[in-house]
Design an enzyme around this catalytic site. Structure first.
Site, PDB file in Angstrom:
ATOM      1  N   HIS A  74      21.074  16.652   0.849  1.00 33.31           N
ATOM      2  CA  HIS A  74      20.258  15.557   0.748  1.00 33.31           C
ATOM      3  C   HIS A  74      20.603  14.746   2.062  1.00 33.31           C
ATOM      4  N   ASP A 134      24.740  14.833  -6.684  1.00 34.71           N
ATOM      5  CA  ASP A 134      23.813  14.816  -5.549  1.00 34.71           C
ATOM      6  C   ASP A 134      22.876  15.781  -5.453  1.00 34.71           C
ATOM      7  N   ARG A 185      11.414   5.571 -11.379  1.00 32.46           N
ATOM      8  CA  ARG A 185      12.316   6.284 -12.282  1.00 32.46           C
ATOM      9  C   ARG A 185      13.423   5.259 -13.007  1.00 32.46           C
ATOM     10  N   TYR A 240      10.561  21.360   0.523  1.00 29.71           N
ATOM     11  CA  TYR A 240       9.286  20.413   0.547  1.00 29.71           C
ATOM     12  C   TYR A 240       9.203  20.028   2.088  1.00 29.71           C
ATOM     13  N   SER A 241      10.164  19.334   2.792  1.00 32.68           N
ATOM     14  CA  SER A 241       9.885  18.901   4.307  1.00 32.68           C
ATOM     15  C   SER A 241       9.388  20.156   5.285  1.00 32.68           C
ATOM     16  N   PHE A 275      -0.335   9.323  -6.049  1.00 27.14           N
ATOM     17  CA  PHE A 275       0.347   7.761  -5.844  1.00 27.14           C
ATOM     18  C   PHE A 275      -0.266   7.256  -4.728  1.00 27.14           C
ATOM     19  N   LYS A 327       5.811  20.390   4.857  1.00 30.92           N
ATOM     20  CA  LYS A 327       5.000  19.493   5.434  1.00 30.92           C
ATOM     21  C   LYS A 327       5.411  19.642   6.741  1.00 30.92           C
ATOM     22  N   THR A 350       5.005  13.088   6.563  1.00 31.40           N
ATOM     23  CA  THR A 350       5.982  12.278   6.220  1.00 31.40           C
ATOM     24  C   THR A 350       7.197  12.442   7.247  1.00 31.40           C
ATOM     25  N   ASP A 351       8.118  11.380   7.420  1.00 33.30           N
ATOM     26  CA  ASP A 351       9.032  11.298   8.410  1.00 33.30           C
ATOM     27  C   ASP A 351      10.266  12.595   8.006  1.00 33.30           C
ATOM     28  N   GLU A 352      10.372  12.918   6.951  1.00 27.54           N
ATOM     29  CA  GLU A 352      11.081  14.080   6.781  1.00 27.54           C
ATOM     30  C   GLU A 352      10.966  15.512   7.364  1.00 27.54           C
ATOM     31  N   LYS A 408       9.784   9.576  -9.064  1.00 25.07           N
ATOM     32  CA  LYS A 408      10.505   9.497  -7.852  1.00 25.07           C
ATOM     33  C   LYS A 408      11.385   8.062  -8.292  1.00 25.07           C
ATOM     34  N   ASN A 413      20.300   3.611  -1.052  1.00 24.56           N
ATOM     35  CA  ASN A 413      19.844   3.712  -2.616  1.00 24.56           C
ATOM     36  C   ASN A 413      20.774   2.647  -3.545  1.00 24.56           C
TER      37      ASN A 413
HETATM   38  P1  NAD Z   1       1.934  12.859  -5.432  1.00 23.09           P
HETATM   39  O1  NAD Z   1       2.601  13.863  -5.847  1.00 23.09           O
HETATM   40  O2  NAD Z   1       1.846  11.259  -6.103  1.00 23.09           O
HETATM   41  O3  NAD Z   1       0.260  13.022  -5.457  1.00 23.09           O
HETATM   42  C1  NAD Z   1      -0.256  14.597  -5.029  1.00 23.09           C
HETATM   43  C2  NAD Z   1      -1.467  14.553  -5.446  1.00 23.09           C
HETATM   44  O4  NAD Z   1      -1.914  15.809  -5.076  1.00 23.09           O
HETATM   45  C3  NAD Z   1      -1.623  14.691  -7.039  1.00 23.09           C
HETATM   46  O5  NAD Z   1      -2.655  13.947  -7.253  1.00 23.09           O
HETATM   47  C4  NAD Z   1      -1.782  16.051  -7.076  1.00 23.09           C
HETATM   48  O6  NAD Z   1      -2.729  16.248  -8.497  1.00 23.09           O
HETATM   49  C5  NAD Z   1      -2.680  16.462  -5.966  1.00 23.09           C
HETATM   50  N1  NAD Z   1      -2.339  18.084  -5.898  1.00 23.09           N
HETATM   51  C6  NAD Z   1      -1.202  18.791  -5.468  1.00 23.09           C
HETATM   52  N2  NAD Z   1      -1.613  20.117  -5.551  1.00 23.09           N
HETATM   53  C7  NAD Z   1      -2.961  19.946  -5.077  1.00 23.09           C
HETATM   54  C8  NAD Z   1      -3.880  21.125  -4.805  1.00 23.09           C
HETATM   55  N3  NAD Z   1      -3.334  22.364  -4.467  1.00 23.09           N
HETATM   56  N4  NAD Z   1      -5.121  20.746  -4.693  1.00 23.09           N
HETATM   57  C9  NAD Z   1      -5.862  19.509  -4.747  1.00 23.09           C
HETATM   58  N5  NAD Z   1      -4.642  18.375  -5.121  1.00 23.09           N
HETATM   59  C10 NAD Z   1      -3.604  18.819  -5.212  1.00 23.09           C
HETATM   60  O7  NAD Z   1       2.110  12.434  -3.958  1.00 23.09           O
HETATM   61  P2  NAD Z   1       2.082  11.133  -3.041  1.00 23.09           P
HETATM   62  O8  NAD Z   1       3.604  10.644  -2.930  1.00 23.09           O
HETATM   63  O9  NAD Z   1       1.128  10.150  -3.249  1.00 23.09           O
HETATM   64  O10 NAD Z   1       2.104  11.845  -1.636  1.00 23.09           O
HETATM   65  C11 NAD Z   1       0.780  12.038  -0.835  1.00 23.09           C
HETATM   66  C12 NAD Z   1       1.046  12.365   0.456  1.00 23.09           C
HETATM   67  O11 NAD Z   1       1.580  11.456   1.216  1.00 23.09           O
HETATM   68  C13 NAD Z   1       1.659  13.752   0.415  1.00 23.09           C
HETATM   69  O12 NAD Z   1       1.002  14.655   1.619  1.00 23.09           O
HETATM   70  C14 NAD Z   1       2.992  13.209   0.811  1.00 23.09           C
HETATM   71  O13 NAD Z   1       3.649  14.295   1.856  1.00 23.09           O
HETATM   72  C15 NAD Z   1       2.913  12.303   1.912  1.00 23.09           C
HETATM   73  N6  NAD Z   1       3.794  11.113   1.813  1.00 23.09           N
HETATM   74  C16 NAD Z   1       4.536  10.775   0.793  1.00 23.09           C
HETATM   75  C17 NAD Z   1       5.259   9.644   0.988  1.00 23.09           C
HETATM   76  C18 NAD Z   1       6.078   9.159  -0.249  1.00 23.09           C
HETATM   77  O14 NAD Z   1       6.754   8.202  -0.033  1.00 23.09           O
HETATM   78  N7  NAD Z   1       5.474   9.311  -1.642  1.00 23.09           N
HETATM   79  C19 NAD Z   1       5.913   9.218   2.237  1.00 23.09           C
HETATM   80  C20 NAD Z   1       5.276   9.922   3.236  1.00 23.09           C
HETATM   81  C21 NAD Z   1       4.203  10.734   3.218  1.00 23.09           C
HETATM   82  O1  DAU Z   2      10.366   9.887   3.304  1.00 24.87           O
HETATM   83  C1  DAU Z   2       9.210  10.145   2.808  1.00 24.87           C
HETATM   84  C2  DAU Z   2       9.338  10.957   1.654  1.00 24.87           C
HETATM   85  O2  DAU Z   2       9.771  10.048   0.494  1.00 24.87           O
HETATM   86  C3  DAU Z   2       8.157  11.832   0.980  1.00 24.87           C
HETATM   87  O3  DAU Z   2       7.647  12.625   2.051  1.00 24.87           O
HETATM   88  C4  DAU Z   2       8.310  12.258  -0.277  1.00 24.87           C
HETATM   89  O4  DAU Z   2       7.095  12.812  -0.687  1.00 24.87           O
HETATM   90  C5  DAU Z   2       8.688  11.120  -1.047  1.00 24.87           C
HETATM   91  O5  DAU Z   2       8.983  11.693  -2.607  1.00 24.87           O
HETATM   92  C6  DAU Z   2      10.018  10.552  -0.558  1.00 24.87           C
HETATM   93  O6  DAU Z   2      11.034  11.449  -0.522  1.00 24.87           O
HETATM   94  P1  DAU Z   2      12.785  11.349  -1.305  1.00 24.87           P
HETATM   95  O7  DAU Z   2      13.305  12.401  -1.423  1.00 24.87           O
HETATM   96  O8  DAU Z   2      13.273  10.260  -0.061  1.00 24.87           O
HETATM   97  O9  DAU Z   2      12.327  10.254  -2.257  1.00 24.87           O
HETATM   98  P2  DAU Z   2      12.908  10.069  -3.812  1.00 24.87           P
HETATM   99  O10 DAU Z   2      12.056   9.315  -4.519  1.00 24.87           O
HETATM  100  O11 DAU Z   2      12.800  11.520  -4.481  1.00 24.87           O
HETATM  101  O12 DAU Z   2      14.396   9.673  -3.544  1.00 24.87           O
HETATM  102  C7  DAU Z   2      14.719   8.453  -2.791  1.00 24.87           C
HETATM  103  C8  DAU Z   2      16.083   8.339  -2.688  1.00 24.87           C
HETATM  104  O13 DAU Z   2      16.660   8.243  -3.749  1.00 24.87           O
HETATM  105  C9  DAU Z   2      16.639   9.927  -2.259  1.00 24.87           C
HETATM  106  O14 DAU Z   2      17.721   9.598  -1.393  1.00 24.87           O
HETATM  107  C10 DAU Z   2      17.327  10.518  -3.365  1.00 24.87           C
HETATM  108  C11 DAU Z   2      17.574   8.922  -4.230  1.00 24.87           C
HETATM  109  N1  DAU Z   2      17.438   9.259  -5.700  1.00 24.87           N
HETATM  110  C12 DAU Z   2      16.429   9.688  -6.178  1.00 24.87           C
HETATM  111  C13 DAU Z   2      16.177  10.114  -7.538  1.00 24.87           C
HETATM  112  C14 DAU Z   2      15.018  10.440  -8.421  1.00 24.87           C
HETATM  113  C15 DAU Z   2      18.639   9.086  -6.581  1.00 24.87           C
HETATM  114  O15 DAU Z   2      19.660   8.403  -6.094  1.00 24.87           O
HETATM  115  N2  DAU Z   2      18.399   8.957  -7.728  1.00 24.87           N
HETATM  116  C16 DAU Z   2      17.072   9.483  -8.574  1.00 24.87           C
HETATM  117  O16 DAU Z   2      17.113   9.266  -9.823  1.00 24.87           O
END
Ligand code: NAD
Ligand code: DAU
Length: 332
Positions: A274, A270, A191, A148-149, A12, A152, A121-123, A187, A247
Site C-alpha cells: 500500500h 490492508d 464504496r 497497475y502503476s 469514470f 501505467k 497517474t501520479d502513482e 473505488k 483515508n
Molecule cells: P475506469 O476504470 O472508471 O474506466 C476505464 C474505462 O476504460 C472503462 O470504461 C472501461 O470499459 C474502458 N476499458 C478498459 N479496457 C479497455 C480496452 N481494452 N479497450 C477499450 N476500453 C477499455 O477508470 P478511470 O478512473 O476513469 O480512469 C481513467 C484513466 O485515468 C486511466 O487511464 C487511469 O489510469 C487514469 N487516472 C485515474 C485516476 C483516478 O483517480 N481514477 C487518477 C489519475 C489517472
Molecule cells: O492516484 C491516482 C490513482 O488513484 C489512480 O491512478 C487510480 O486509477 C485510482 O484508482 C486511484 O488509486 P488508489 O488506489 O489511490 O484509489 P482507491 O480508491 O482504490 O483507494 C484510495 C485509498 O483508499 C487507498 O489508500 C486505499 C484506501 N481504501 C480503498 C478502498 C476501496 C480503503 O481504505 N478502503 C477501501 O474500501
C-alpha cells in the site's frame, strides 16, 4: 471545430470528460470503449446524437484503432484497467490494456501523424513519506509499486519513446486521485457512500494513515483540455489541486456528511504494498498553461458527490453486489 477520439469514455473520468467537452466546446466526440466491468454506456446517456457516438471495442484491436485514429484530429487515451486491488488479484488484463492498448494507439497516431494525449497517474512515482515536505514534480523519477502503476508507468515510457524516436505529437498528464459522479463503486469514496446508503459500515484499509491528493474530476478534465489546446508537444504535466487528506479523515467526513457517528467504521485487511502518500506539485500547469482548479473546497465537493449517489441509485445498484463479493474474498 475538431473531432476527438476518446478511449475509455464510458468510464469514470472519460465519461465526465466527454460531457465537459460537449458542454464547453464545439468539438465532435467518438468514444472507443470495450465496456468492461468498469465501463457503463449509461454514463453517456442523453448526449447529442449529432456530435457524439459510442463505438464498442478494444484499444488492443489494431485494425479498429487504426481506422478510428485516422478519422479524428485528436486521440485522448483514458482507457485502462484502473483499480490497484484488481491488479493485485489478476495483473493480466492490466498488461494487455494498459501496455498493448497504448502501443496500438501510438502506432496508429504515428502512422497517421495525429495529435495524441495520454492520461496517466501520479502513482508512477511511487509514494512519499508522511513527514516528507516534498511533492511529485515532472522531474520525479519513476518507481511504481503495484501491477497497475507499473503498467501505467510502462505506458508513459512508451509515449516518451514514440515522441523521441518517431516524432509523435504527444503530451502526457499525470493526475492525483479523482472524486465525483459516475465513479465505480469499487473505488474508495463511492464504496463507502453506497455502503452507508445500504446501512453498511465504511471499511478502512489498515490504520488509514495513507494520504491521497484529492481533485474533483471536472478539474482534472479542464486541465486535460487545456493541455490538449496549449500543451507543448513531448511534455508532461502534473495535475493536482492541493487536496491532501488521509483515508481515515475522508471516512470520518463522509460519515459526518451522511449524519452518522464519525467513529462508525471498521478497519479491514490492508492492501499489500500500500503506497503511503501521494502529493502533486502542479506549478508547471498553473504557471505555463494558466490553469486553476474550480473546486477548492473538498467538503462541499464531497457533499455534492454524496447527493449524486443518493439520486442515482439506478446507475450504481447493478454493480454493487458483485463488487462486494470480490472484496469479501480478500477480507476487505
Ligand atoms: P475506469 O476504470 O472508471 O474506466 C476505464 C474505462 O476504460 C472503462 O470504461 C472501461 O470499459 C474502458 N476499458 C478498459 N479496457 C479497455 C480496452 N481494452 N479497450 C477499450 N476500453 C477499455 O477508470 P478511470 O478512473 O476513469 O480512469 C481513467 C484513466 O485515468 C486511466 O487511464 C487511469 O489510469 C487514469 N487516472 C485515474 C485516476 C483516478 O483517480 N481514477 C487518477 C489519475 C489517472
Ligand atoms: O492516484 C491516482 C490513482 O488513484 C489512480 O491512478 C487510480 O486509477 C485510482 O484508482 C486511484 O488509486 P488508489 O488506489 O489511490 O484509489 P482507491 O480508491 O482504490 O483507494 C484510495 C485509498 O483508499 C487507498 O489508500 C486505499 C484506501 N481504501 C480503498 C478502498 C476501496 C480503503 O481504505 N478502503 C477501501 O474500501
Amino acid at each position: 471545430m475538431s473531432s476527438l477520439l476518446v478511449t475509455g469514455g464510458a468510464g469514470f473520468i472519460g465519461s465526465n470528460f466527454v460531457r465537459h467537452v460537449l458542454a464547453t466546446t464545439d468539438h465532435n466526440v467518438t468514444v472507443l470503449d470495450a465496456i468492461t466491468y468498469a465501463g457503463n454506456a449509461a454514463s453517456l446517456d442523453g448526449l447529442p446524437e449529432d456530435r457524439f457516438r459510442l463505438v464498442v471495442g478494444s484499444v488492443c484491436d489494431a485494425d479498429l484503432v487504426n481506422d478510428l485514429v485516422a478519422d479524428h484530429d485528436v486521440t485522448v487515451h483514458f482507457a485502462a484497467e484502473s483499480h490497484n486491488d484488481n491488479s493485485l488479484n489478476d495483473p493480466s488484463p492490466f498488461i494487455q490494456t494498459n501496455l498493448v492498448g497504448t502501443y496500438e494507439l501510438l502506432q496508429a497516431v504515428r502512422r497517421h501523424d495525429k495529435r495524441y494525449h495520454h492520461i496517466s497517474t501520479d502513482e508512477v512515482y511511487s509514494d512519499l513519506e508522511l513527514d516528507d515536505p516534498a511533492k511529485f514534480t515532472e522531474n520525479t523519477p519513476y518507481n511504481p509499486s503495484s501491477p497497475y502503476s507499473s503498467t501505467k508507468a510502462g505506458s508513459d515510457l512508451l509515449v516518451r519513446a514514440w515522441v523521441r524516436s518517431f516524432g509523435v505529437q504527444a503530451t502526457i498528464s499525470n493526475c492525483s486521485n479523482n472524486y465525483g459522479p459516475y465513479q465505480h463503486v469499487e473505488k474508495f469514496i463511492p464504496r463507502q457512500i453506497t455502503g452507508l446508503i445500504d446501512g453498511v459500515r465504511p471499511k478502512l484499509y489498515g490504520a488509514g494513515e495513507n494520504v491521497r491528493d484529492w481533485i474533483h474530476v471536472d478539474d482534472h478534465n479542464s486541465a486535460v483540455l487545456r493541455i490538449i489546446d496549449d500543451g507543448v508537444i513531448g511534455e508532461t504535466y502534473l495535475i493536482g489541486a492541493d487536496g491532501e487528506m488521509n483515508n481515515k479523515s475522508v471516512i470520518e467526513l463522509i460519515l459526518e456528511l451522511m449524519d452518522q457517528p464519525t467513529d462508525a467504521y471498521d478497519h479491514v485487511n490492508d492492501r499489500p504494498g500500500h503506497d503511503m502518500r501521494y502529493a502533486i506539485d502542479a506549478t508547471r500547469l498553473r504557471t505555463e498553461l494558466g490553469w486553476t482548479p474550480t473546486y477548492r473546497d473538498f467538503r462541499s465537493g464531497l457533499a455534492a458527490t454524496i447527493d449524486w449517489y443518493r439520486a442515482n441509485e439506478d446507475w450504481w445498484r447493478p454493480m454493487k453486489a458483485a463488487t462486494e463479493a470480490k472484496y469479501a474474498k480478500t477480507g476487505q
